[in-house]
Design an enzyme around this catalytic site. Structure first.
Site, short mmCIF file in Angstrom:
data_model
loop_
_atom_site.label_atom_id
_atom_site.label_comp_id
_atom_site.label_asym_id
_atom_site.label_seq_id
_atom_site.Cartn_x
_atom_site.Cartn_y
_atom_site.Cartn_z
N CYS A 123 5.74 -0.18 7.70
CA CYS A 123 5.47 1.14 6.80
C CYS A 123 6.52 1.51 5.90
O CYS A 123 7.40 1.49 6.46
CB CYS A 123 4.79 2.19 7.71
N LEU A 124 6.28 1.77 4.70
CA LEU A 124 7.60 2.23 3.90
C LEU A 124 8.09 3.18 4.49
O LEU A 124 9.28 3.46 4.28
CB LEU A 124 7.03 2.40 2.48
N GLY A 166 0.86 -1.23 0.04
CA GLY A 166 0.14 0.08 0.16
C GLY A 166 1.10 1.26 -0.09
O GLY A 166 2.13 1.46 0.34
N HIS A 223 -2.98 7.49 6.67
CA HIS A 223 -1.73 8.35 6.06
C HIS A 223 -2.41 9.85 5.44
O HIS A 223 -1.87 10.95 5.95
CB HIS A 223 -1.45 7.68 5.20
N HIS A 245 -4.63 1.54 6.89
CA HIS A 245 -3.27 2.11 7.29
C HIS A 245 -3.38 3.05 6.35
O HIS A 245 -2.63 4.41 6.87
CB HIS A 245 -2.28 0.94 6.94
N GLU A 246 -3.61 2.93 5.14
CA GLU A 246 -3.22 3.75 3.99
C GLU A 246 -4.17 4.95 4.22
O GLU A 246 -4.02 6.31 4.15
CB GLU A 246 -3.56 3.19 2.72
N GLN A 265 3.29 9.89 1.05
CA GLN A 265 4.49 9.10 1.02
C GLN A 265 5.32 9.28 -0.07
O GLN A 265 6.42 8.93 -0.18
CB GLN A 265 4.23 7.63 1.29
#
Length: 162
Positions: free
Chosen positions: A90-91, A46, A136, A132-133, A51
Site C-alpha cells: 500500500c502506498l 490504486g 480505504h 483494497h481501495e 490517501q
C-alpha cells in the site's frame, strides 16, 4: 493536474469513514485527475481519496497493460465470490507487505465522474485492487487483514519467479 503528497500511516484520516460524493463537478474531476497523476508518480496501481487527504468516497484503479482506468465514486460491493491469498502492499505503508485473503470475484456498483451509475465485475488481481481501495473508503487498512508479513527480499524473490 497536480501530484499530491500521499498520506502515510500513522494518520487518522486513513482510518476515517469517507463521506458520500454529492457534487459531480469540476472540483471532482480535478481531484480524480490529481489522484491519477499522484498514483502514477508513486508507482501505484490504486489510490483512494483519503490517501491524498480527502475524506470522500472516491477511488481509482489502473492495472496498466492497456486497461481502462477505473474511477469509482460512492462504490458499493454488491457481490463477492471465491477466495485467494496474495501479497499486498500500500502506498500509505511504504515497505510493508503481507499476505491478505480476499474474494477472487467482486461486483461493484459505483458512479463515474459525471454521476452516472455503473456496474463493474472483476476477478483475481483486479478484484483485489478494487477491494483494497474500497476498504480505504471505510477506514479499513490492509494491515488489519494481513495473515503473514512478507519482507522485501521474499517479495523480490517471488516477483522474479513470476
Amino acid at each position: 493536474m497536480a501530484i499530491r503528497p500521499v498520506i502515510t500511516h500513522p494518520n487518522e484520516i486513513l482510518t476515517t469513514k469517507c463521506t458520500e460524493v454529492k457534487a459531480f463537478d469540476k472540483k471532482l474531476a480535478t481531484l480524480l485527475d490529481d489522484m491519477y497523476d499522484t498514483m502514477i508518480a508513486s508507482d501505484g496501481i490504486g489510490l483512494a481519496a483519503p490517501q491524498v487527504g480527502e475524506t470522500m468516497q472516491i477511488a481509482i484503479v489502473d492495472l496498466g497493460e492497456g486497461q481502462e482506468i477505473i474511477e469509482m465514486i460512492n462504490p458499493e460491493v454488491v457481490e463477492v465470490g471465491g477466495s485467494e491469498i496474495e501479497i499486498e502492499g500500500c502506498l500509505s505503508f511504504p515497505d510493508i507487505y503481507g499476505e491478505v485473503e480476499r474474494p477472487f470475484y467482486v461486483k461493484v456498483e459505483a458512479q463515474d465522474r459525471d454521476g452516472a451509475l455503473y456496474e463493474l465485475e472483476a476477478e483475481d488481481y483486479e478484484a483485489r485492487a478494487i477491494l483494497h481501495e474500497i476498504d480505504h473508503l471505510h477506514g479499513v487498512l490492509f494491515t488489519t487483514k494481513i495473515i503473514r508479513y512478507v519482507d522485501l527480499e521474499e517479495l523480490e524473490n517471488e516477483e522474479e519467479e513470476a
